[in-house]
Design an enzyme around this catalytic site. Structure first.
Site, PDB file in Angstrom:
ATOM      1  N   ASP A 196       0.857  -1.169   0.000  1.00 21.35           N
ATOM      2  CA  ASP A 196       0.000   0.000   0.000  1.00 21.35           C
ATOM      3  C   ASP A 196       0.906   1.236   0.000  1.00 21.35           C
ATOM      4  OD1 ASP A 196      -2.430   1.550   0.382  1.00 21.35           O
ATOM      5  OD2 ASP A 196      -1.816   1.765   2.471  1.00 21.35           O
TER       6      ASP A 196
ATOM      7  N   ALA B  97      -0.082   5.224   1.421  1.00 24.55           N
ATOM      8  CA  ALA B  97      -0.200   6.067   2.623  1.00 24.55           C
ATOM      9  C   ALA B  97      -0.299   5.208   3.876  1.00 24.55           C
ATOM     10  CB  ALA B  97      -1.413   6.980   2.515  1.00 24.55           C
TER      11      ALA B  97
ATOM     12  N   ALA C 243     -13.685   9.808   9.565  1.00 21.38           N
ATOM     13  CA  ALA C 243     -13.028   9.851   8.264  1.00 21.38           C
ATOM     14  C   ALA C 243     -12.077   8.685   8.079  1.00 21.38           C
ATOM     15  CB  ALA C 243     -12.268  11.169   8.095  1.00 21.38           C
TER      16      ALA C 243
ATOM     17  N   MET D  16     -10.958   3.754   5.551  1.00 18.56           N
ATOM     18  CA  MET D  16      -9.687   3.942   4.861  1.00 18.56           C
ATOM     19  C   MET D  16      -9.201   2.648   4.226  1.00 18.56           C
ATOM     20  SD  MET D  16      -8.001   6.705   4.296  1.00 18.56           S
ATOM     21  CE  MET D  16      -8.229   7.786   5.702  1.00 18.56           C
TER      22      MET D  16
ATOM     23  N   LYS E   9     -11.466   6.215  -3.126  1.00 19.99           N
ATOM     24  CA  LYS E   9     -11.980   7.422  -2.480  1.00 19.99           C
ATOM     25  C   LYS E   9     -13.472   7.637  -2.735  1.00 19.99           C
ATOM     26  CE  LYS E   9      -7.987   7.784  -0.856  1.00 19.99           C
ATOM     27  NZ  LYS E   9      -7.767   7.007   0.377  1.00 19.99           N
TER      28      LYS E   9
ATOM     29  N   HIS F 104     -15.079   5.313  -0.435  1.00 18.45           N
ATOM     30  CA  HIS F 104     -14.875   5.821   0.916  1.00 18.45           C
ATOM     31  C   HIS F 104     -15.952   6.852   1.273  1.00 18.45           C
ATOM     32  CE1 HIS F 104     -11.678   6.886   4.110  1.00 18.45           C
ATOM     33  NE2 HIS F 104     -12.745   7.597   4.417  1.00 18.45           N
TER      34      HIS F 104
ATOM     35  N   ARG G 250     -10.434  -2.319  -3.488  1.00 14.15           N
ATOM     36  CA  ARG G 250     -10.539  -3.075  -2.247  1.00 14.15           C
ATOM     37  C   ARG G 250     -11.966  -3.046  -1.684  1.00 14.15           C
ATOM     38  NH1 ARG G 250      -5.557   0.519  -0.228  1.00 14.15           N
ATOM     39  NH2 ARG G 250      -3.882  -0.546  -1.352  1.00 14.15           N
TER      40      ARG G 250
ATOM     41  N   ASP H 216      -1.753  -1.159   5.868  1.00 17.20           N
ATOM     42  CA  ASP H 216      -2.112  -0.684   7.206  1.00 17.20           C
ATOM     43  C   ASP H 216      -3.615  -0.618   7.430  1.00 17.20           C
ATOM     44  OD1 ASP H 216      -1.935   1.607   5.299  1.00 17.20           O
ATOM     45  OD2 ASP H 216      -2.714   2.728   7.005  1.00 17.20           O
TER      46      ASP H 216
END
Length: 296
Positions: free
Chosen positions: A33, A35, A66, A70, A74, A77, A182, A208
């Site tokens: 990944d 970030a 928010a 994650m 986006k 999201h 994902r 993460d």
């Protein structure tokens, strides 16, 4: 932080301790990944922008809210945030109707320019990331990557990351596969195709986020979670330096639990600890372990 915080799968018994280079056969590739994994300690770049994008519509979203979805693309999201009852109720009160796909598009269109403008400010590599990639290459391991970021954001991030030594062999963006992102396996498998990997069981997904771990498992790969550097703990480096040790431990324990519940074979603090895990994982693989049947 002076304490060592690691947790590994009891079935695989991976320690995550730092070790020197060694034989990684039969591993072929590691897919990262971005970030919270390779760059942007704490996965800060997307989080505040989601808050600000919703504020533009008069909707208050907390940083914790928010962070919840994650790892997803986006657009997805934003969709998940609008499904969150408190946020959805705010939308209904403000606009006298349920949020629609057009509303998701509107928030996304507000979000994107802000994200593009800000992502470069969060391109600093996580400590040990560049060295880990260099070490993997010295071992003959191919390096893939994928992200919830759309391509236009990655195009801003990648040159700056490359200058700092973060340059995977292949990059897949969250918006460029027709099959989706994902937690489906598609971006991980796109890396397998691009890197010409002969067996998905010889790949490791490092992430993460819960959707990122699920992505790796659904692709048939080993999956390793990152706690301290990533979204689930969510500290900036300064916040980490200022935080009480017991609070850090609590957040890390929660992160480790979530990532392992999603299927992570091991959870370590950051990518800097990855070499030790991979050497031990390769040893288990040589003894017959697979992602679905870890070492006994």
């Amino acid at each position: 932080m002076s304490q060592t915080h690691t947790q590994s799968s009891p079935a695989v018994s991976l320690s995550g301790s730092a070790v020197s280079c060694g034989d990684l056969s039969p591993l072929q590739a590691v897919i990262f990944d971005w970030a919270g994994t390779l760059v942007d300690f704490g996965s800060l770049a997307p989080t505040q922008i989601f808050v600000e994008a919703f504020q533009a519509f008069g909707i208050e979203v907390t940083l914790a809210q928010a962070r919840g979805p994650m790892g997803l693309s986006k657009w997805q999201h934003i969709h998940q945030l609008l499904e969150e009852p408190v946020i959805r109720a705010q939308w209904q009160d403000r606009f006298n109707r349920e949020p629609t796909s057009a509303d998701i598009d509107a928030v996304y269109e507000r979000f994107m320019p802000m994200q593009i403008a800000k992502v470069g400010e969060y391109s600093e590599p996580i400590v040990g990331a560049a060295e880990t990639l260099q070490w993997l290459r010295s071992q003959g391991i191919k390096i893939g990557s994928c992200s919830g970021y759309p391509r236009v954001v990655l195009d801003r991030l990648l040159p700056q990351a490359a200058e700092a030594g973060i340059a995977p062999d292949h990059v897949v963006a969250g918006d460029e596969l027709e099959a989706g992102g994902r937690p489906g396996p598609y971006m991980a498998l796109a890396n397998v195709l691009a890197l010409a990997i002969g067996d998905v069981r010889s790949c490791v997904k490092v992430d993460d986020t819960v959707p990122g771990i699920e992505e790796g498992r659904r692709a048939g790969m080993w999956s390793i979670g990152l706690s301290l550097s990533g979204n689930e703990v969510g500290y900036s480096l300064q916040e980490l330096a200022d935080a009480p040790v017991d609070e850090v431990d609590r957040r890390m324990a929660q992160a480790e639990h979530k990532l392992k519940a999603a299927g992570a074979h091991a959870v370590i603090r950051s990518v800097a600890e990855l070499p030790g895990v991979l050497r031990e994982l390769a040893r288990h693989m040589r003894n017959g372990a697979t992602p679905d049947t870890p070492a006994r």
